[in-house]
Design a protein around this motif. Structure first.
Motif, mmCIF file in Angstrom:
data_model
loop_
_atom_site.group_PDB
_atom_site.id
_atom_site.type_symbol
_atom_site.label_atom_id
_atom_site.label_comp_id
_atom_site.label_asym_id
_atom_site.label_seq_id
_atom_site.Cartn_x
_atom_site.Cartn_y
_atom_site.Cartn_z
ATOM 1 N N PRO A 1 5.011 7.481 -2.760
ATOM 2 C CA PRO A 1 5.419 8.365 -3.863
ATOM 3 C C PRO A 1 4.601 9.648 -3.846
ATOM 4 C CG PRO A 1 4.189 6.454 -4.719
ATOM 5 C CD PRO A 1 4.257 6.302 -3.230
ATOM 6 N N MET A 2 5.203 10.747 -4.335
ATOM 7 C CA MET A 2 4.519 12.053 -4.302
ATOM 8 C C MET A 2 4.876 12.910 -5.506
ATOM 9 S SD MET A 2 5.199 13.120 -0.372
ATOM 10 C CE MET A 2 6.894 12.656 -0.534
ATOM 11 N N SER A 3 3.819 13.525 -6.086
ATOM 12 C CA SER A 3 4.050 14.575 -7.083
ATOM 13 C C SER A 3 3.541 15.923 -6.577
ATOM 14 C CB SER A 3 3.396 14.212 -8.420
ATOM 15 O OG SER A 3 2.067 13.810 -8.220
ATOM 16 N N GLY A 4 3.024 15.956 -5.345
ATOM 17 C CA GLY A 4 2.503 17.203 -4.774
ATOM 18 C C GLY A 4 3.598 18.020 -4.114
ATOM 19 N N ARG B 1 0.830 -1.200 0.000
ATOM 20 C CA ARG B 1 0.000 0.000 0.000
ATOM 21 C C ARG B 1 0.868 1.254 0.000
ATOM 22 N NH1 ARG B 1 -5.139 0.024 1.427
ATOM 23 N NH2 ARG B 1 -4.930 1.916 0.172
ATOM 24 N N THR B 2 0.295 2.335 -0.520
ATOM 25 C CA THR B 2 0.950 3.642 -0.451
ATOM 26 C C THR B 2 0.812 4.163 0.975
ATOM 27 O OG1 THR B 2 0.553 4.086 -2.770
ATOM 28 C CG2 THR B 2 0.833 5.993 -1.327
ATOM 29 N N ASN C 1 -0.594 18.704 2.110
ATOM 30 C CA ASN C 1 -0.985 17.323 2.440
ATOM 31 C C ASN C 1 0.222 16.378 2.499
ATOM 32 O OD1 ASN C 1 -0.779 17.608 -0.446
ATOM 33 N ND2 ASN C 1 -1.767 15.624 -0.674
ATOM 34 N N ASN C 2 1.337 16.813 1.951
ATOM 35 C CA ASN C 2 2.529 15.949 1.959
ATOM 36 C C ASN C 2 3.554 16.347 3.016
ATOM 37 O OD1 ASN C 2 1.663 14.303 -0.151
ATOM 38 N ND2 ASN C 2 2.449 15.711 -1.703
ATOM 39 N N ARG D 1 -8.499 1.495 0.214
ATOM 40 C CA ARG D 1 -8.015 1.073 -1.102
ATOM 41 C C ARG D 1 -8.960 1.590 -2.194
ATOM 42 N NH1 ARG D 1 -3.147 -1.023 -3.131
ATOM 43 N NH2 ARG D 1 -3.215 -3.255 -2.705
ATOM 44 N N LYS E 1 3.889 13.974 6.631
ATOM 45 C CA LYS E 1 4.354 12.597 6.404
ATOM 46 C C LYS E 1 5.762 12.574 5.821
ATOM 47 C CE LYS E 1 1.439 12.220 2.263
ATOM 48 N NZ LYS E 1 0.183 11.601 1.820
ATOM 49 N N ARG F 1 -9.500 -0.471 -8.857
ATOM 50 C CA ARG F 1 -8.671 -0.538 -10.060
ATOM 51 C C ARG F 1 -9.562 -0.934 -11.240
ATOM 52 N NH1 ARG F 1 -5.402 1.137 -6.191
ATOM 53 N NH2 ARG F 1 -3.188 0.657 -6.417
ATOM 54 N N PHE G 1 10.004 13.195 -9.362
ATOM 55 C CA PHE G 1 9.052 13.010 -8.261
ATOM 56 C C PHE G 1 9.780 12.564 -6.997
ATOM 57 C CE2 PHE G 1 9.073 8.764 -10.117
ATOM 58 C CZ PHE G 1 8.622 7.869 -9.173
HETATM 59 C C1 LIG Z 1 3.844 9.490 -9.136
HETATM 60 C C2 LIG Z 1 2.918 9.480 -7.947
HETATM 61 C C3 LIG Z 1 2.593 10.664 -7.329
HETATM 62 C C4 LIG Z 1 1.767 10.678 -6.190
HETATM 63 N N1 LIG Z 1 1.565 11.852 -5.535
HETATM 64 C C5 LIG Z 1 0.980 11.826 -4.332
HETATM 65 C C6 LIG Z 1 0.978 12.985 -3.506
HETATM 66 O O1 LIG Z 1 1.509 14.043 -3.858
HETATM 67 N N2 LIG Z 1 0.388 12.902 -2.286
HETATM 68 C C7 LIG Z 1 -0.188 11.737 -1.835
HETATM 69 O O2 LIG Z 1 -0.692 11.729 -0.709
HETATM 70 N N3 LIG Z 1 -0.205 10.628 -2.593
HETATM 71 C C8 LIG Z 1 0.382 10.634 -3.813
HETATM 72 N N4 LIG Z 1 0.448 9.477 -4.566
HETATM 73 C C9 LIG Z 1 -0.154 8.241 -4.020
HETATM 74 C C10 LIG Z 1 -1.312 7.690 -4.863
HETATM 75 O O3 LIG Z 1 -2.488 8.420 -4.666
HETATM 76 C C11 LIG Z 1 -1.480 6.225 -4.481
HETATM 77 O O4 LIG Z 1 -0.289 5.540 -4.832
HETATM 78 C C12 LIG Z 1 -2.670 5.559 -5.197
HETATM 79 O O5 LIG Z 1 -3.861 6.145 -4.801
HETATM 80 C C13 LIG Z 1 -2.710 4.063 -4.946
HETATM 81 O O6 LIG Z 1 -2.755 3.789 -3.564
HETATM 82 P P1 LIG Z 1 -2.427 2.304 -3.019
HETATM 83 O O7 LIG Z 1 -1.006 2.025 -3.464
HETATM 84 O O8 LIG Z 1 -2.513 2.385 -1.522
HETATM 85 O O9 LIG Z 1 -3.403 1.380 -3.637
HETATM 86 C C14 LIG Z 1 1.234 9.455 -5.707
HETATM 87 C C15 LIG Z 1 1.557 8.253 -6.358
HETATM 88 C C16 LIG Z 1 2.390 8.253 -7.451
HETATM 89 C C17 LIG Z 1 2.767 6.938 -8.087
#
Ligand SMILES: Cc1cc2nc3c(=O)[nH]c(=O)nc-3n(C[C@H](O)[C@H](O)[C@H](O)COP(=O)(O)O)c2cc1C
Length: 196
Positions: free
Chosen positions: A145-148, A18-19, A73-74, A183, A77, A186, A168
């Protein structure tokens, strides 16, 4: 002969991974970061160009440099994560092709071709970032991972005067399960894929 991984491995890499949005107090050793890179570097890139550059931000000083670039939001964490990886694209990656792809004059494919440099750097560094997520999971780490974030601010703080531009960020550590979001669904195969 190559065989499929067992279910436990597939769960760890994909199905139950999970993320993460929060972290336990368990740290990540520098030796683990070296082991992580040693897996990431073996992932394929076009002409073996390997354009990703990695900064593993672990120190309080490094995190303070990153802080002003993070979206609200980032922020928390990322400051709490044991490691935040900055994955950057080296826009001069093609200078290294005589070493990385010695059996062809691959550098000449890129010199003066800005569009191809940009597309190749972004595509392959993004792939290397994805390899990093899966390699980290394979080593028993969790990822966020984060792009924010403000990429110009990260570039200024970490890459001023270089040919690197931020792609990123990925938080690394051991996730706190209580902070994981629900979750999200998909697509099913037929919604997004076909076999022709
Ligand atoms: C390239 C990338 C950028 C993302 N940017 C953010 C972000 O800036 N902040 C955040 O909270 N989650 C971010 N996420 C997390 C996604 O929302 C998360 O991986 C997706 O919803 C799937 O969640 P799961 O792995 O728990 O199923 C990012 C994920 C990726 C791969």
């Amino acid at each position: 002969m190559t065989r499929a991984l067992d279910d436990a491995a597939l769960d760890q890499l994909f199905r139950t991974a999970r993320t993460q949005n929060g972290w336990t107090s368990e740290g990540v050793d520098d030796s683990t970061l070296h082991a992580l890179y040693d897996l990431v570097k073996m992932g394929p890139t076009s002409a073996n160009c390997s354009p990703a550059r990695f900064v593993f931000v672990k120190s309080a000083e490094g995190k303070e440099k990153l802080k002003p670039a993070l979206s609200a939001n980032n922020l928390q964490k990322t400051m709490a994560a044991p490691v935040t990886v900055i994955i950057a694209n080296d826009m001069e990656f093609y200078q290294h092709l005589p070493k990385l792809f010695p059996h062809a004059d691959a550098k000449s494919w890129f010199v003066g071709n800005t569009e191809m440099i940009k597309a190749t750097a972004f595509r392959n560094a993004s792939l290397e970032g994805a390899y990093l997520i899966l390699a980290a999971r394979a080593l028993g780490l969790d990822c966020g991972p984060m792009s924010g974030f403000d990429a110009a601010k990260v570039d200024e703080a970490f890459f001023a005067g270089t040919s690197y531009v931020t792609n990123f960020l990925v938080n690394l550590g051991h996730g706190d399960p209580s902070k994981v979001f629900g979750r999200s669904p998909r697509f099913e195969f037929d919604e997004v894929a076909k076999i022709v």
